[in-house]
Design an enzyme around this catalytic site. Structure first.
Site, PDB file in Angstrom:
ATOM      1  N   GLU A 173      -5.869   1.792  -7.159  1.00 33.02           N
ATOM      2  CA  GLU A 173      -6.071   2.866  -6.186  1.00 33.02           C
ATOM      3  C   GLU A 173      -7.377   3.608  -6.399  1.00 33.02           C
ATOM      4  OE1 GLU A 173      -1.428   3.665  -5.120  1.00 33.02           O
ATOM      5  OE2 GLU A 173      -2.368   5.098  -6.446  1.00 33.02           O
ATOM      6  N   PHE A 216       0.825  -1.217   0.000  1.00 33.21           N
ATOM      7  CA  PHE A 216       0.000   0.000   0.000  1.00 33.21           C
ATOM      8  C   PHE A 216       0.856   1.263   0.000  1.00 33.21           C
ATOM      9  CE2 PHE A 216      -2.090  -3.335   2.670  1.00 33.21           C
ATOM     10  CZ  PHE A 216      -2.922  -3.814   1.678  1.00 33.21           C
ATOM     11  N   LEU A 254      -7.804  -6.138 -17.229  1.00 36.20           N
ATOM     12  CA  LEU A 254      -7.011  -7.282 -17.700  1.00 36.20           C
ATOM     13  C   LEU A 254      -7.492  -8.590 -17.094  1.00 36.20           C
ATOM     14  CD1 LEU A 254      -3.535  -5.518 -17.515  1.00 36.20           C
ATOM     15  CD2 LEU A 254      -5.004  -5.834 -19.522  1.00 36.20           C
TER      16      LEU A 254
END
Ligand code: FES
Ligand code: FES
Lengths: 203, 735
Positions: B695, B245, B620
């Site tokens: 994000e 993160f 994807l």
């Protein structure tokens, strides 16, 4: 060390409660580690270990038996990453010393299934993507297996409407009972789906 | 490969493997506990010893004296490292504070010593005998108090500059409807589940590090700089990372101390930061104070928009770039942004998931909700009135793709937004006041140079090697999918090897750039491999179709594996980018919808429903991408409702520095989460036509929760997190 030393040491600590790692007056010397032997079974195999008595069950598994599937997230009972089953019950293995588990039957993530032969809960976690980084995952899976057993056994939780009689495998029950297993990646929604899937198949 | 023109048709568009919701290829290893993390490489180096870190007990000052005798004599101790023992150390270019302090202390729990012993228990016990006397000096710890001393951030990064377009003061002054409000966000901690950990082993001059790092090449460079040795002598391996993160973007003290400890003990040494040390020892997301001004016409057209943000960091550090999104999200002819940075002596502030946008949108999207109410407009309608297809600061510069409106439209329908009552406090269910909230999600798409090596063997197995990392994002899987698609093989025929500095340098994992950039690098290497295969098989590479494990051209069809019959074929390439990200603004968009219930008696907030609609280029792998989004929504829920590092303003440290004190969402806090991806391919971003998504999910969700709480209760809280103590005194009459 006599009793007076102990009181003096404790007093010195009390005077500086928040000075972590700071000077603590006279340091108390440490002697040679106390060692003890312990025998328990892990995933069906017997083990006899000679251990420093301060060794947690978690470190006995990870550092001595090299079973690193069980994770250390906090070492303080705050995260659930170290969850294993001891005599069928889930437990934070960082909160129990190895020597306290004499004669126990320990099941870790490695004992539930293998890459080629996944336990249904492991398979459901893969199918529902019940993880991301994977670090909380062995603990989540051990907890998840135990939670379904707890519900089946009629053990109530904080959200159970009724303390007796059959418990439902509801999302609220699963979420409540799994709340000791933190997932910072935030896979909760998927974990509950994986558990519901397995519970449904168990019938 | 240079990517400097919009992508046209390419083999990825077949979407046989890419774009499919495949299970993670590393999934079975993760669920069986056989994926090895940094602290778990028992068999790679014999005779490993254990390190235990001692952190500074003051926030600022000097070590007056340090006594190691008792610790040295403790059973099992092999070595103790302090700054004095370590000798000269430099600082990596991405570190603000030094990783091993002494005699100067720059922040609380900055590492001051490492005790190395035969066992973990012995190292821990001996560490408690290290005796340190400090000479503390006065530090500055209170952002609010020193806010006005804030300075313009230094450096030549243009994104730190003040911005001014048109006449903001004049337009705001004369606007028909105005909002001028302040908002605060607290310091937050990444709190990833795997502590920072490293195993270090020296072989002569050569140092091998098994660690947990998102950016392998940055780690090598900063480690070489810190130790003053050549990069060629350092190898980093980071195959599995238990969450990052942003907290594992940079070299941290575990890496340096393990290396120094191993050198001192003449044995491999492993170090995991103790959980109670992590929060003050490592980086955090800095707190912000934000002021937002919006002026609009009575009809709801924004005429002036201004966003200022104040944050703090150690000397030499940077600001939380909380105003970024306001430059791009909404139209308006007159606009300004500014950031001011104050020096604080708290631990180092740095990137945490969606730095800038995460706290910035927490403020901006409440402001938009407040403004919509002033205008008596639906919050979605107000946002749509001010939607834009061009960069509002440079109208000649279009967005490569922007489907914000579609996100709101699709989301509103799915969520049942029309059932929302505009007047707060009017929906009820049992003991709960019900509220709906909405917010825009916005995060820029960053493209980064990224390399990979791909090889084919005589069994038809394709192996991809790149130093790219998988921090839970699904890199293994999408990289495998990319290679499988490009070479026309099944996913199980692809072996993906990541996180080793011996492999080509990739984009790494950060800023949601990893997925698109790293797969584009693999794409480039695969294009080269396809050429090598075609040449080997005597096929014109322009005509070759790679499909079903064969290579076809005209009516010829040859097994792919036959190209490697006489030996493996290997190709390596790097994707590099032209200026498409300058000619076009590349961003990702979304809309968050949240339903909360706030208890009428206790003011406890429960989230009942969450929906995110995302437009982020080609997805994807919808399964792993969805996990990224729900994970980010969960972290955003934490930011909205509970996460806050409590600052001890006298002693200068974060008080709640473990997982008991720093509360993050648990199972019981998070309902079922829905995610919808709009069908989108962005040819400006890369040959993959994908953009970042890791994000986007945290961006805006906190404000959507805050707005839902307002809708439920009529109480507007502008200081995060929205804990019940901030609501309860203002709750509407329970009757
Ligand atoms: S490691 Fe045992 S609860 Fe966290
Ligand atoms: S999967 Fe990363 S913490 Fe749960």
């Amino acid at each position: 060390m006599n009793r007076r030393d102990l009181i003096a040491a404790a007093g010195a600590c009390a005077a500086l409660p928040s000075m972590v790692g700071a000077a603590r007056g006279q340091p108390v010397p440490i002697g040679e580690p106390v060692r003890a032997s312990v025998s328990f079974r892990v995933n069906g195999a017997g083990h006899h270990l000679e251990l420093d008595t301060r060794t947690t069950l978690l470190d006995a598994l990870r550092e001595h038996l090299k079973l690193t599937g069980t994770k250390k997230g906090c070492d303080h009972g705050q995260c659930g990453a170290c969850t294993v089953l001891v005599d069928g019950q889930r437990i934070n293995s960082c909160l129990t010393l190895a020597v306290m588990n004499q004669g126990s039957e320990v099941t870790t993530i490695e004992g539930l299934g293998s890459v080629d032969n996944l336990h249904p809960m492991q398979a459901a976690f893969v199918k529902h993507d019940g993880f991301q980084c994977g670090y909380c995952t062995p603990g989540q899976i051990c907890s998840a297996v135990a939670v379904l057993d707890e519900i089946k056994a009629g053990i109530p939780s904080h959200v159970s409407a009724d303390l007796e009689g059959a418990m439902a495998v509801s999302e609220a029950e699963l979420r409540e009972r799994m709340s000791g297993n933190i997932c910072r990646c935030g896979a909760y929604s998927n974990i509950v789906e994986a558990m519901t899937d397995v519970a449904g198949r168990q019938g | 490969m240079k990517f400097d023109k919009p992508a046209t048709d390419n083999p990825i568009d077949r979407l046989q493997v890419v774009g499919q919701p495949r299970d993670r290829i590393d999934g079975a290893r993760k669920v069986t506990g056989t994926a090895r993390y940094a602290y778990e490489h028992h068999d790679v180096a014999a005779n490993q010893a254990y390190g235990y870190v001692v952190g500074a007990g003051i926030a600022k000052g000097r070590i007056a004296s340090i006594k190691l005798d008792a610790a040295r004599k403790a059973p099992g101790v092999l070595a103790i490292v302090t700054a004095k023992e370590a000798g000269k150390l430099n600082k990596g270019k991405r570190n603000t504070a030094r990783l091993l302090a002494g005699p100067e202390i720059e922040h609380y729990h900055q590492a001051v010593a490492l005790v190395v012993a035969e066992s973990f228990e012995q190292a821990r016990a001996a560490a408690s005998l290290v005796e340190i006397a400090y000479a503390p000096t006065k530090g500055t710890f209170d952002l609010k108090k020193v806010k006005d001393s804030g300075k313009k951030p230094e450096g030549d990064d243009p994104s730190l500059d003040d911005t001014n377009v048109g006449d903001f003061p004049g337009a705001f002054e004369s606007a028909q409807v105005k909002l001028d409000q302040s908002y605060t966000t607290p310091d937050e901690s990444h709190a990833m589940m795997e502590p920072h950990a490293t195993l270090a082993a020296w072989e002569g001059e050569r140092l091998t590090l098994w660690t947990s790092n998102q950016m392998v090449a940055w780690g090598v460079a900063d480690m070489a700089a810190t130790l003053g040795i050549s990069k060629d002598n350092i190898r980093i391996m980071s195959p599995f990372i238990g969450g990052g993160f942003g907290g594992k973007l940079f070299l941290r003290s575990d890496v340096l101390l393990a290396a120094l400890g191993a050198r001192a003990a003449k044995r491999p040494v492993k170090v995991a930061l103790q959980r109670p040390l992590m929060i003050n020892n490592t980086t955090h997301r800095p707190a912000t104070i934000q002021r937002i001004r919006i002026g609009a016409t009575r009809e709801g057209k924004i005429t002036a928009i201004g966003h200022e943000s104040w944050s703090g960091d150690l000397p030499g550090g940077g600001p939380e770039v909380a105003v970024q999104q306001t430059r791009l999200l909404y139209a308006g002819a007159n606009r300004m942004t500014a950031m001011r940075l104050v020096e604080l002596d708290l631990p180092e502030g740095n990137a945490m998931r969606a730095p800038g946008e995460a706290p910035g949108l927490m403020a901006l999207e409440i402001a938009m909700d407040e403004m919509a109410e002033k205008l008596s407009l639906d919050p979605i309608a107000f946002r749509m009135l001010n939607d834009t297809q061009v960069d509002p600061e440079k109208p000649e510069r279009p967005f490569s793709m922007r489907q914000l409106g579609e996100c709101f439209r699709v989301g509103a329908e799915r969520f049942g937004w029309s059932r929302r009552q505009a007047r707060p406090g009017t929906m009820r269910d049992g003991h709960g006041l019900i509220g709906f909230g909405v917010a825009a999600a916005f995060r820029n798409n960053i493209v980064m140079k990224s390399g990979a090596r791909v090889s084919l063997d005589s069994q038809g197995i394709v192996t991809v090697e790149t130093d790219m990392t998988d921090i839970g994002t699904g890199s293994y899987t999408i990289i495998g999918q990319t290679a499988a698609e490009m070479l026309g093989v099944d996913l199980y025929k692809v072996v993906v090897r990541l996180g080793d500095s011996a492999f080509p340098v990739s984009a790494g994992s950060g800023g949601q750039w990893g997925g698109n950039s790293a797969t584009a690098g693999v794409y480039a290497a695969c294009v080269k491999l396809r050429e090598a295969v075609a040449q080997k098989l005597g096929i014109n590479s322009g005509e070759a179709v790679f499909e079903g494990g064969d290579v076809k051209a005209g009516n010829r069809s040859l097994p792919l594996a036959s190209a490697a019959a006489s030996g493996p074929l290997t190709a390596e390439d790097t994707i590099e980018y032209g200026d498409l990200d300058e000619t076009h603004q590349q961003s990702t968009f979304g809309a968050h919808f949240v339903e909360v219930s706030v208890d009428t008696a206790t003011a406890e907030t429960r989230i009942r429903r969450m929906l995110a609609v995302c437009a982020a280029g080609r997805i994807l792998n919808p399964k792993t991408a969805r996990s990224q989004v729900i994970g980010a929504m969960t972290m955003g829920a934490g930011a909205a409702l509970m996460e806050e590092l409590a600052v001890d303003k006298r002693r200068g440290f974060f008080v709640n520095h473990d997982l008991a004190g720093y509360e993050v969402p648990v199972h019981a806090d998070i309902p079922h989460q829905d995610v919808i991806f709009l069908d989108e391919t962005d040819p400006m971003s890369s040959p993959m036509k994908a953009k970042g998504v890791g994000e986007l999910g945290i961006c805006g969700v906190g404000a959507a929760i805050a707005n839902a709480i307002y809708n439920a209760t009529g109480v507007r809280v502008r200081d995060y997190p929205i804990t019940l103590d901030k609501l309860i005194r203002h709750m509407p009459d329970a009757a």
